[in-house]
Design an enzyme around this catalytic site. Structure first.
Site, PDB file in Angstrom:
ATOM      1  CB  SER A  20      -0.934  -0.011   1.211  1.00 25.79           C
ATOM      2  OG  SER A  20      -0.217  -0.189   2.416  1.00 25.79           O
ATOM      3  CD  GLU A  22       1.134   8.108   4.990  1.00 33.29           C
ATOM      4  OE1 GLU A  22       0.696   7.186   5.706  1.00 33.29           O
ATOM      5  OE2 GLU A  22       1.868   9.014   5.407  1.00 33.29           O
ATOM      6  CG  ASP A 114       1.934  14.811  15.403  1.00 31.12           C
ATOM      7  OD1 ASP A 114       2.017  13.866  16.224  1.00 31.12           O
ATOM      8  OD2 ASP A 114       2.443  14.791  14.273  1.00 31.12           O
ATOM      9  CG  PHE A 224       9.484  12.872  10.178  1.00 35.61           C
ATOM     10  CD1 PHE A 224       8.626  13.675  10.906  1.00 35.61           C
ATOM     11  CD2 PHE A 224       8.982  11.691   9.646  1.00 35.61           C
ATOM     12  CE1 PHE A 224       7.297  13.317  11.108  1.00 35.61           C
ATOM     13  CE2 PHE A 224       7.662  11.321   9.838  1.00 35.61           C
ATOM     14  CZ  PHE A 224       6.816  12.142  10.577  1.00 35.61           C
ATOM     15  CG  HIS A 274       1.547   1.850   4.587  1.00 34.53           C
ATOM     16  ND1 HIS A 274       0.405   1.967   3.808  1.00 34.53           N
ATOM     17  CD2 HIS A 274       1.782   3.096   5.081  1.00 34.53           C
ATOM     18  CE1 HIS A 274      -0.032   3.217   3.848  1.00 34.53           C
ATOM     19  NE2 HIS A 274       0.792   3.923   4.603  1.00 34.53           N
TER      20      HIS A 274
END
Length: 308
Positions: A20, A22, A114, A224, A274
């Site tokens: 999958s 994103e 967040d 990140f 993913h």
């Protein structure tokens, strides 16, 4: 149960692996072109679904909705809409959920989100809003029988006091009706294996798909990772050392690093992945190729229509 098979990844065929992808909704016309070019490149690989991220605030929400709408209308892909609890009342979120069902969306990725101050800032539930992801999952399931994915954190959520408390939270989301989970990205596969063992030992049986992030820009991804509590091994930094002004080489190294990671996971019996694409397709496409995924002719036509 994870099992080691040193040769499994070398004999992958179409159908062995499920993926999958994103994407995030574009903010500019140029980003819009990049997104749809990426979708056109990856659509022929027949992903299980493609998810579109969602941020607090009206304009981001609208971009997510319009991207999902276009995926539904112009491609054969199955879209999954991200939803968060941040900065929105239950009534507003419920309206978004009903809208998604009406336009044909059947899959939601439900997240707490967040705090407005960003990753690391203290989280306070929005007055009149859903309290957390488990509450949101229950709310979604009351409205319609969506398939719901939630987040899992192999290195625990930065705001969880312990790994055990974090797994309690995962259990609460499943008890609320979540069907499956996707992990935060990680770079050390042993972290994922240990996590899965702990989760299964707790009696949690839902599918948990590893989230993989190909490193388009090491400094950006490392930053990140640090904010989200993801361990960045020293060897990973060394692989990208000195490549700041060599983007082509950096991409080759990134593809090699990600391929090494996913093929090792395949050798442990993992079949679903993913990918956090960052709206960049080529690296992800190369990794999927190594996983045995090949485009189908009909999908090429669908992809061409998607970006025409």
């Amino acid at each position: 149960m994870l099992h080691r098979d040193h040769h499994r990844s070398r004999a992958l065929c179409a159908g062995d692996i499920n993926v999958s992808f994103e994407f995030f909704p574009p903010k500019t016309d140029k980003m819009e072109q990049t997104l749809w070019s990426s979708i056109g490149t990856l659509a022929p690989l027949h992903p299980n679904f493609v998810s579109v991220t969602y941020g607090a605030g009206g304009s981001t929400r609208e971009r997510t909705h319009s991207t999902i709408d276009r995926v539904l209308k112009e491609t054969a892909l199955k879209p999954a809409a991200h939803l968060t609890c941040v900065g929105t009342t239950k009534e507003d979120i419920d309206e978004v959920i009903r809208d998604y069902w009406e336009i044909g969306v059947r899959h939601i990725v439900a997240l707490r989100g967040d705090a407005p101050g960003g990753v690391g800032a203290p989280y306070e539930p929005t007055p009149g809003g859903y309290v957390n992801a488990a509450d949101l999952v229950a709310g979604i399931k009351k409205i319609a029988p969506f398939e719901v994915h939630v987040a899992a954190y192999p290195e625990k959520h930065p705001q969880s006091p312990t790994v055990e408390a974090d797994i309690d939270n995962l259990q609460a989301k499943i008890d609320a009706g979540a069907d499956a989970a996707i992990t935060q990205f990680f770079f050390d596969n042993d972290v994922f294996y240990r996590y899965i063992e702990k989760v299964r030992a707790r009696g949690i049986t839902v599918p948990i798909t590893p989230g993989i992030i190909p490193i388009h820009n090491f400094k950006q991804v490392a930053s990140f990772a640090t904010r989200s509590g993801t361990y960045v091994p020293d060897w990973l930094g060394q692989r990208f050392e000195g490549l700041e002004n060599h983007p082509v080489t950096q991409n080759l190294v990134a593809a090699a690093v990600a391929a090494e990671q996913v093929l090792e996971l395949v050798d442990q019996g993992i079949t679903d992945f993913h990918f956090y694409t960052l709206n960049r397709a080529e690296l992800v496409y190369a990794i999927c190729h190594l996983l045995g995924l090949r485009p189908a002719v009909t999908s090429n036509l669908e992809a061409a229509e998607a970006v025409s």
